[in-house]
Structures are given as C-alpha cells and as structure tokens.
Design a protein around this motif. Structure first.
Motif, PDB file in Angstrom:
ATOM      1  N   ALA A 123       0.839  -1.203   0.000  1.00  0.00           N
ATOM      2  CA  ALA A 123       0.000   0.000   0.000  1.00  0.00           C
ATOM      3  C   ALA A 123       0.876   1.256   0.000  1.00  0.00           C
ATOM      4  N   GLU A 176      10.825  -2.999   8.097  1.00  0.00           N
ATOM      5  CA  GLU A 176      11.536  -4.229   7.766  1.00  0.00           C
ATOM      6  C   GLU A 176      12.893  -3.923   7.114  1.00  0.00           C
ATOM      7  N   ARG A 187       4.627  -9.797  -0.352  1.00  0.00           N
ATOM      8  CA  ARG A 187       4.389 -10.551   0.880  1.00  0.00           C
ATOM      9  C   ARG A 187       3.746 -11.924   0.615  1.00  0.00           C
ATOM     10  N   LYS A 241       4.886 -19.011   0.393  1.00  0.00           N
ATOM     11  CA  LYS A 241       4.998 -19.874  -0.796  1.00  0.00           C
ATOM     12  C   LYS A 241       6.472 -19.972  -1.203  1.00  0.00           C
ATOM     13  N   ARG A 289       4.467 -13.596   9.120  1.00  0.00           N
ATOM     14  CA  ARG A 289       3.968 -12.366   8.477  1.00  0.00           C
ATOM     15  C   ARG A 289       5.058 -11.760   7.587  1.00  0.00           C
ATOM     16  N   ASP A 321      -4.019  -2.837   4.720  1.00  0.00           N
ATOM     17  CA  ASP A 321      -4.547  -3.697   5.782  1.00  0.00           C
ATOM     18  C   ASP A 321      -4.804  -2.945   7.090  1.00  0.00           C
ATOM     19  N   TRP A 376      -6.430 -14.170  -3.768  1.00  0.00           N
ATOM     20  CA  TRP A 376      -6.214 -15.515  -4.269  1.00  0.00           C
ATOM     21  C   TRP A 376      -5.403 -16.279  -3.241  1.00  0.00           C
TER      22      TRP A 376
HETATM   23  C1  FAD Z   1       2.177 -15.001   4.609  1.00  0.00           C
HETATM   24  C2  FAD Z   1       1.181 -14.187   3.847  1.00  0.00           C
HETATM   25  C3  FAD Z   1       0.725 -14.628   2.620  1.00  0.00           C
HETATM   26  C4  FAD Z   1      -0.222 -13.884   1.911  1.00  0.00           C
HETATM   27  N1  FAD Z   1      -0.686 -14.360   0.717  1.00  0.00           N
HETATM   28  C5  FAD Z   1      -1.625 -13.667   0.046  1.00  0.00           C
HETATM   29  C6  FAD Z   1      -2.136 -14.153  -1.178  1.00  0.00           C
HETATM   30  O1  FAD Z   1      -1.760 -15.229  -1.653  1.00  0.00           O
HETATM   31  N2  FAD Z   1      -3.067 -13.409  -1.836  1.00  0.00           N
HETATM   32  C7  FAD Z   1      -3.515 -12.220  -1.332  1.00  0.00           C
HETATM   33  O2  FAD Z   1      -4.385 -11.599  -1.969  1.00  0.00           O
HETATM   34  N3  FAD Z   1      -3.040 -11.711  -0.170  1.00  0.00           N
HETATM   35  C8  FAD Z   1      -2.103 -12.410   0.530  1.00  0.00           C
HETATM   36  N4  FAD Z   1      -1.615 -11.922   1.713  1.00  0.00           N
HETATM   37  C9  FAD Z   1      -2.117 -10.625   2.215  1.00  0.00           C
HETATM   38  C10 FAD Z   1      -1.317  -9.440   1.639  1.00  0.00           C
HETATM   39  O3  FAD Z   1       0.040  -9.720   1.623  1.00  0.00           O
HETATM   40  C11 FAD Z   1      -1.612  -8.202   2.492  1.00  0.00           C
HETATM   41  O4  FAD Z   1      -2.990  -7.919   2.381  1.00  0.00           O
HETATM   42  C12 FAD Z   1      -0.794  -6.992   2.059  1.00  0.00           C
HETATM   43  O5  FAD Z   1       0.575  -7.240   2.187  1.00  0.00           O
HETATM   44  C13 FAD Z   1      -1.167  -5.757   2.877  1.00  0.00           C
HETATM   45  O6  FAD Z   1      -0.388  -4.691   2.459  1.00  0.00           O
HETATM   46  P1  FAD Z   1      -0.129  -3.397   3.375  1.00  0.00           P
HETATM   47  O7  FAD Z   1       0.835  -2.536   2.624  1.00  0.00           O
HETATM   48  O8  FAD Z   1      -1.408  -2.823   3.814  1.00  0.00           O
HETATM   49  O9  FAD Z   1       0.562  -3.953   4.708  1.00  0.00           O
HETATM   50  P2  FAD Z   1       1.838  -4.851   4.936  1.00  0.00           P
HETATM   51  O10 FAD Z   1       2.133  -5.696   3.769  1.00  0.00           O
HETATM   52  O11 FAD Z   1       1.613  -5.497   6.267  1.00  0.00           O
HETATM   53  O12 FAD Z   1       3.031  -3.792   5.079  1.00  0.00           O
HETATM   54  C14 FAD Z   1       3.050  -2.853   6.133  1.00  0.00           C
HETATM   55  C15 FAD Z   1       4.499  -2.537   6.438  1.00  0.00           C
HETATM   56  O13 FAD Z   1       4.541  -1.443   7.364  1.00  0.00           O
HETATM   57  C16 FAD Z   1       5.553  -1.695   8.332  1.00  0.00           C
HETATM   58  N5  FAD Z   1       5.308  -0.880   9.512  1.00  0.00           N
HETATM   59  C17 FAD Z   1       4.393  -1.067  10.505  1.00  0.00           C
HETATM   60  N6  FAD Z   1       4.457  -0.056  11.392  1.00  0.00           N
HETATM   61  C18 FAD Z   1       5.429   0.782  10.956  1.00  0.00           C
HETATM   62  C19 FAD Z   1       5.943   2.021  11.451  1.00  0.00           C
HETATM   63  N7  FAD Z   1       5.484   2.590  12.580  1.00  0.00           N
HETATM   64  N8  FAD Z   1       6.947   2.610  10.765  1.00  0.00           N
HETATM   65  C20 FAD Z   1       7.427   2.040   9.608  1.00  0.00           C
HETATM   66  N9  FAD Z   1       6.964   0.876   9.091  1.00  0.00           N
HETATM   67  C21 FAD Z   1       5.969   0.276   9.764  1.00  0.00           C
HETATM   68  C22 FAD Z   1       5.445  -3.196   8.550  1.00  0.00           C
HETATM   69  O14 FAD Z   1       6.599  -3.732   9.152  1.00  0.00           O
HETATM   70  C23 FAD Z   1       5.246  -3.690   7.118  1.00  0.00           C
HETATM   71  O15 FAD Z   1       6.466  -3.890   6.487  1.00  0.00           O
HETATM   72  C24 FAD Z   1      -0.697 -12.656   2.448  1.00  0.00           C
HETATM   73  C25 FAD Z   1      -0.220 -12.206   3.698  1.00  0.00           C
HETATM   74  C26 FAD Z   1       0.710 -12.965   4.393  1.00  0.00           C
HETATM   75  C27 FAD Z   1       1.186 -12.486   5.736  1.00  0.00           C
END
Ligand code: FAD
Length: 410
Positions: free
Chosen positions: A13, A36, A43, A48, A127, A274, A320
């Motif tokens: 995101a 990270e 992710r 996988k 995660r 998320d 997916w």
């Molecule tokens: C193991 C796994 C497998 C998945 N497989 C699928 C799949 O097959 N298909 C699918 O559709 N979805 C899948 N997902 C879900 C998908 O990966 C997530 O919905 C997506 O990554 C969310 O994106 P995001 O950017 O909102 O958050 P995230 O990917 O969680 O990234 C947020 C980042 O912000 C960082 N952060 C948190 N707080 C702070 C702070 N204060 N300062 C700086 N950084 C910070 C975190 O460490 C993290 O790196 C999977 C998730 C996991 C965990």
C-alpha cells in the motif's frame, strides 16, 4: 500546498502510493519509511516461494533497489515512524531524526494475531521475511502442528508438505477457509489437503499450547484431546497495526478509520491497506481488506486523494490463494448470500461459485476461471440484478453485457 509527504509502512500500500504520487506528476519530497530490513516486497511469497526456498528475496521485490533513488523517493528501511505530533505536522523516526510533513500516510499493515498466552520458543507465526527462517527450521525439524485453517495456515501446510514435513492442522471453525469461501468450496479445500496427507481437525477449541520440553509442543483442546508435534505455527489471522495511530489520538476501530477519500479523523493524515478500515458507502459500513490487490488499489487511490482528486471507486475486495498448485480466487463478500450458483464443477476443480443476494452478485469464488473473477468484480460493484437462470447459464459469458440486467435497487 503539499510539498512533503511521509509514508509510514513500506508494504504494497505504502510503496504503491509513493509510485503513484510520482506517476501523477507530484514533484515534492516523498519519504517512504519501512520497519523491515528489505525494500517493498511481495508478501504473498512469504508462505509460498520464499518459504520453500524456490525464490530469494531479491526476486520478490516490488521494484529493483535502484528504482527508489531514481524516482527520487527516499526509502528508509529498518526504520520506524516512532511518534507523531499531528498539531505541528512533525514526526520522529526510530533513528531519532524528525521530519515535517504536509501529508502523512499510515500504511502500517497488520501483524499476525497471537494466542493470548506468550508463545514458547517452538511456536511460530508468519507475516514477514524475518519470520521465514525460524519457521523453515521448524518445518525441516517436523512434524508441524498448525493452529488455524485460514489462508496462511493452509498455504504453509501445502508448502511444508511439499518439503516433506508431517503436518496436522487444528481449526476452531467448522471447515477450512470457512471465513472466506462457502461450505461447498471448503469441502474442496479439505479434500485437497487430505489427498496430500494433511489432517485437518475442525471444531477444536484450544485450551493451551505449551512447550513440553526442548524438543516438542503439545496442544490441548477444551475437551481434553491433545496433539504433539516438534513445533507449531499459530496462523489465526491478522490484526491491523494501529499502534502509531492510537498514540497520535487518531480514531481506530478494527483498523484506522478512514472516509471514502482515505482521510483519518486527523487533518493531513491518511491511512490505507490492511491497517485501514474504509467507509464503504453502498454497504454503509467501514470495512478493512486483507488482500494484496486491495492493498495495491488502496495505494493508488490514496495517493490520488492526497493530491486532491476525488475517489469514487467502490472497493470490491479480491484475492487468491495457491495450495498444491491449485489457485483459488475470490472476490466480494463470499459468505453472505441467500443463493449459491455453481458454474462448472467443483469436483473437477474448474468452476465459479456465484454468491447472490436478492438476485445481485455479492461474491464469487473460482478455480481455473480468472476471467470470471474479473467480470464478477465489476458486476458486484455495479450491483446488477439478474434472474437466477441468467446467472447460471454457462453458455453466456459472465461478463456479457448483452444480457438484460435489471437495475439494482441498492
Ligand atoms: C504469509 C502471507 C501470505 C499472503 N498471501 C496472500 C495471497 O496469496 N493473496 C492475497 O491476496 N493476499 C495475501 N496476503 C495478504 C497481503 O500480503 C496483504 O494484504 C498486504 O501485504 C497488505 O499490504 P499493506 O501494505 O497494507 O501492509 P503490509 O504488507 O503489512 O506492510 C506494512 C508494512 O509497514 C511496516 N510498519 C508497521 N508499522 C510501521 C511504522 N510505525 N513505521 C514504519 N513501518 C511500519 C510493517 O513492518 C510492514 O512492512 C498474504 C499475507 C501474508 C502475511
């Protein structure tokens, strides 16, 4: 004027927001802060290809490392946004550095949900990339007990079986993936795992998960049944990472609350991915996504909102899961329906199940028919109503606009 944008969280995101800001012609400063140790990566690969070792992290990055500098995006890895003063629009990084911002995006994602008791050493969660090595060691050590038959638990089970581990899953629900797909599709998932030798125990209410000695864990159900294994993975869902928002006094309720324009309760602060719970006007409620594509879509939309564009997209979640080479795709709200229609055959693993409410499509689950899922997302968003026979008629393409839709009443 917005000259300085800081993004907390370098997941899909946050990273997509940064890319979109540049693509939309924004020339001000962008700082992308990620806790990270790696730049933004895919992710979904964590459970996988990265877990089974068929890919290295370098091949899972969203962009090559040089992309960020070339795009004039200041990427700070292994750094947290530690504190925010929303009145002065200033924040502090874990390095001690302070940054002023005109707009701040909270894209802090989610964390793996943990059991209430403190997990002992042989109990893992998954995660981040940093979680992979200890889980991989646990798999190699086998047997592995997985608590939770949701997406992550099932994917790890499939990966661990591929690596030769003995796997058993304990699930509190009635069937695997029961929070994501209709019962008919849960049965397919259960069969798939059974074929690969994974035993899934449904309806298990866990009383305790303990380390018995330095070599194993024991899980005890409230009815007294016990299971032992070398290690355990707790895969019982994710909780939005709202810590930063809470300390800054920003409204939170199962995620950082945002309106349709991704604005939080505090001026100049946005949230997406998320971590965010966005107001969905047609459904008249806040909703939080937990899928990769939704995070990318959020990233694109929030960037445009920060730049003053009006966001009108209705977010139809879609995702997916790949298990044993079978790719399950889903869109919309697949568990709230009054009629389920299956086009194709679930038994032969070539189908699209359509969840209907009042004659309108509200959700779809598919194996082997990605075109249907693309069409379904649009049909869900527009809310067209069709007679049951029209939805079921396999001789017409799901997306066929020539079919006479009845205008939606919602
Ligand atoms: C193991 C796994 C497998 C998945 N497989 C699928 C799949 O097959 N298909 C699918 O559709 N979805 C899948 N997902 C879900 C998908 O990966 C997530 O919905 C997506 O990554 C969310 O994106 P995001 O950017 O909102 O958050 P995230 O990917 O969680 O990234 C947020 C980042 O912000 C960082 N952060 C948190 N707080 C702070 C702070 N204060 N300062 C700086 N950084 C910070 C975190 O460490 C993290 O790196 C999977 C998730 C996991 C965990």
């Amino acid at each position: 004027m917005t000259d300085r944008i800081v993004i907390a969280g370098a997941g899909p995101a946050g990273a997509t927001a940064a890319r979109t800001l540049r693509a939309e012609g924004y020339t001000g400063r962008i700082v992308l802060v990620g806790a990270e140790h790696h730049g933004p990566y895919r992710r979904p690969m964590v459970s996988k290809d990265l877990l089974d070792g068929t890919r290295e992290i370098d091949r899972c990055l969203l962009e090559p490392e040089k992309y960020w500098a070339e795009s004039d995006i200041e990427l700070r890895v292994a750094t947290m946004v530690a504190d925010i003063d929303t009145d002065r629009r200033r924040l502090w990084l874990s390095t001690g550095e302070s940054l002023d911002y005109d707009a701040l995006l909270l894209a802090t994602g989610a964390r793996a949900r943990r059991l209430e008791q403190h997990p002992p050493v042989r109990v893992r969660s998954l995660r981040r990339v940093a979680d992979i090595a200890p889980l991989r060691a646990a798999i190699d050590d086998g047997p592995l007990l997985i608590v939770g038959a949701g997406l992550v638990g099932l994917e790890v089970a499939a990966t661990a079986r591929g690596l030769g581990a003995d796997v058993r899953i304990l699930h509190s629900g009635a069937a695997p993936l029961d929070r994501t797909v209709p019962p008919e599709v849960s049965t397919l998932v259960a069969d798939l795992h059974a074929e690969h030798g994974v035993r899934i125990e449904n309806g298990v209410r866990l009383a305790r998960l303990e380390q018995i000695d330095r070599r194993g864990v024991v899980a005890t159900a409230t009815d007294g049944r016990t299971w032992t294994a070398s290690s355990a993975l707790v895969a019982i869902g994710a909780v939005p990472d709202t810590a930063l928002a809470r300390t800054a006094g920003i409204a939170v309720y199962d995620g950082i609350l945002v309106d349709e324009q991704y604005r939080t309760s505090t001026s100049g602060v946005y949230a997406a991915g998320d971590a965010a719970s966005r107001f969905n006007r047609p459904r008249d409620r806040h909703e939080r996504g937990e899928h990769w594509n939704s995070a990318l879509a959020d990233g694109r939309a929030v960037a445009k909102s920060i730049l003053g564009q009006q966001i009108t997209d209705i977010d139809v979640p879609w995702g997916w899961s790949t298990q044993y080479g079978v790719s399950l795709q889903f869109a919309g709200w697949t568990c709230s329906y009054d009629e389920l229609i299956v086009r194709g055959s679930i038994d032969s693993r070539d189908f699209t199940a359509l969840a209907l409410a009042g004659g309108a499509l509200v959700g779809a689950v598919s194996v082997g028919r990605p075109r249907d899922i693309r069409a379904a997302r649009e049909l869900i968003a527009t809310g067209v109503v069709r007679p049951t026979a029209a939805w079921a008629d396999e001789s017409t393409d799901l997306a066929d606009r020539a079919q006479p839709p009845v205008p939606a009443a919602r």
